[in-house]
Scaffold this active site. Structure first.
Site, mmCIF file in Angstrom:
data_model
loop_
_atom_site.group_PDB
_atom_site.id
_atom_site.type_symbol
_atom_site.label_atom_id
_atom_site.label_comp_id
_atom_site.label_asym_id
_atom_site.label_seq_id
_atom_site.Cartn_x
_atom_site.Cartn_y
_atom_site.Cartn_z
ATOM 1 N N LEU A 186 56.428 21.639 48.942
ATOM 2 C CA LEU A 186 56.978 20.350 49.383
ATOM 3 C C LEU A 186 55.883 19.295 49.367
ATOM 4 C CD1 LEU A 186 59.463 19.764 52.298
ATOM 5 C CD2 LEU A 186 57.613 18.167 51.848
ATOM 6 N N HIS A 190 46.539 22.635 57.953
ATOM 7 C CA HIS A 190 45.840 21.405 57.590
ATOM 8 C C HIS A 190 46.423 20.264 58.436
ATOM 9 C CE1 HIS A 190 44.687 17.935 55.106
ATOM 10 N NE2 HIS A 190 43.756 18.714 54.581
#
Length: 338
Positions: A127, A231
Site C-alpha cells: 500500500l 517505521h
C-alpha cells in the site's frame, strides 16, 4: 474530485515506478525497478483473467485513480496464499526460561527463531499513497478496498491473513535490525539486500540465514530496540490494521524487524460487515457515507459514496455510480464509512 480503486493495467507501469521511487526503501512489494514492477503487472493481469482461482499464490495489484484526470495516485496489493513458490520466512519472538537453584535466580531470554509458520496465509501489502494525496481518507479507501475485494472473491483466499509493516529505517536508508543481525551473515548492506530480495526473491535467505535461534540480548542495542516497531510513516497503517482486527502476534520481518500483523480473514471488520445489495435507484443524495464496490476480478471497482436502503435494494449517489461505471440494477457490496 473523485477517486476510485480499479485493477492495475500495463499502462500503469510509469505511475507505479514513479511512486516506487518515493517510498524511501524497505518497501519490498513496490521496488523501484521497472523489470520487477512489470513482472508484477504481468502476474496480476493473468490472475485477474483467471476465473478459477487455485491454491497457488495469486497476486492482485490495485490502483487508486483520479476519475477526472485518469492519474494513478496510489496502489495496493493482495496475495492469496503466500509461500507457495518460495518459502515465506518470518522471525518468531519467543522466550526461553531457565532457573538456577544454586544462584536462586530465574533467567528469561528472548529469542528470534526463523520460521515459515505463516506459509499459506493471504497477505495484504504494497500500500502506497502519493504524498500529495494524503488527505480525504484516500489511504483508508486503498486499505479497505482490499477487504471488499477479498469479500467478493472469498473462495480464493485463506482463512488467515497477514500484513507486514515496514520497520525502522535510519536517515541514511539503513536498518539497525539488519545491521545488527542478518548483515553480519550476508556481507551486504540493507539497501542492497532489500533490492535483491525485491527482484530475486527469498531463496538466498534459506541459503545463508542462521537456522538456530538468536538471543536478542546478543544484538546491538539499536537492533534490539527496532524489533517489532513500525517505521514512523507506518504507524497510521498499523492503527488501521488494528481497527480491522489485526494484531501483532510476535512475528517480525527478517530484514528490518518490522511487525507482522495477523487476523482471521472472516473476522476482519470490513469483510465481516460487507453486505451485498442491488442498486434500484441513483440520485443526487444517496444517503449515508459508505465504501461501495462493484464488479469482479478485472472489472472490480471501489469508491466512496452515499447509500441508503430502500425496499429490497439501495439507492446510491450519482458521483459514486459514475466512478464505478454502474447503472440501476447493478449488484454491489458495501460497508459503512466509519
Amino acid at each position: 474530485m473523485s477517486f476510485r480503486i480499479r485493477a492495475a493495467r500495463d499502462e500503469d507501469l510509469p505511475h507505479l515506478y514513479e511512486m516506487a521511487k518515493l517510498t524511501g526503501g524497505g518497501f519490498t512489494n513496490l521496488p523501484p525497478d521497472k523489470r520487477s514492477l512489470r513482472a508484477k503487472l504481468d502476474r496480476s493481469r493473468a490472475c485477474f483473467a483467471s476465473a478459477d482461482g487455485g491454491a497457488g499464490d495469486e497476486l492482485f495489484v490495485l490502483v487508486l485513480e483520479n476519475v477526472d484526470t485518469g492519474q494513478v495516485r496510489g496502489t495496493c496489493q493482495i496475495f492469496t496464499h503466500v509461500g507457495q513458490h518460495y518459502p515465506f520466512y518470518s522471525y518468531r519472538i519467543g522466550t526461553l526460561t531457565q532457573h538456577s537453584k544454586e544462584l536462586g535466580r530465574t533467567f528469561r531470554a528472548d529469542q528470534l527463531s526463523l520460521t515459515t509458520d505463516l506459509e499459506g496465509a493471504s497477505e495484504v501489502g504494497g500500500l502506497f499513497l502519493h504524498p500529495r494525496e494524503r488527505a480525504g481518507g484516500l489511504g483508508m479507501l486503498l486499505a479497505r478496498s482490499r477487504y471488499l475485494f477479498i469479500a467478493q472473491h472469498r473462495a480464493r483466499f485463506a482463512d488467515r491473513i497477514l500484513a507486514e509493516l515496514r520497520g525502522v529505517i535510519d536517515e541514511a536508508g539503513g536498518s539497525p535490525f539488519w545491521d545488527g543481525l542478518a548483515g553480519r551473515f550476508f556481507g551486504m548492506n540493507f539497501q542492497d539486500a532489500d533490492q535483491f530480495n525485491a527482484i530475486h526473491g527469498h531463496q538466498f535467505i534459506a541459503d545463508l540465514f542462521p537456522k538456530h535461534p538468536i538471543y536478542t540480548a546478543m544484538l546491538p542495542e539499536a537492533a534490539r530496540h527496532a524489533i517489532g516497531l513500525p517505521h514512523p510513516s507506518g504507524r497510521a497503517a498499523m492503527r488501521m490494521l488494528e481497527t480491522e482486527g489485526f494484531a501483532f502476534d510476535k512475528y517480525i520481518d527478517i530484514f528490518d524487524g518490522g511487525p507482522t500483523m495477523t487476523a482471521f480473514t472472516d473476522k476482519v471488520r470490513t469483510i465481516a460487515e460487507a453486505r451485498p445489495a442491488r442498486v434500484i435507484a441513483i440520485d443526487d443524495d444517496g444517503g449515508e457515507p459508505a465504501l461501495i464496490a462493484s464488479g469482479s476480478l478485472a472489472a472490480f471497482r471501489c469508491a466512496y459514496g452515499r447509500l441508503r436502503p430502500v425496499g429490497d435494494g439501495v439507492v446510491i449517489d450519482r458521483t459514486c455510480a459514475a466512478a464505478l461505471g454502474i447503472a440501476e440494477g447493478a449488484d454491489i457490496s458495501h460497508v459503512a464509512r466509519t
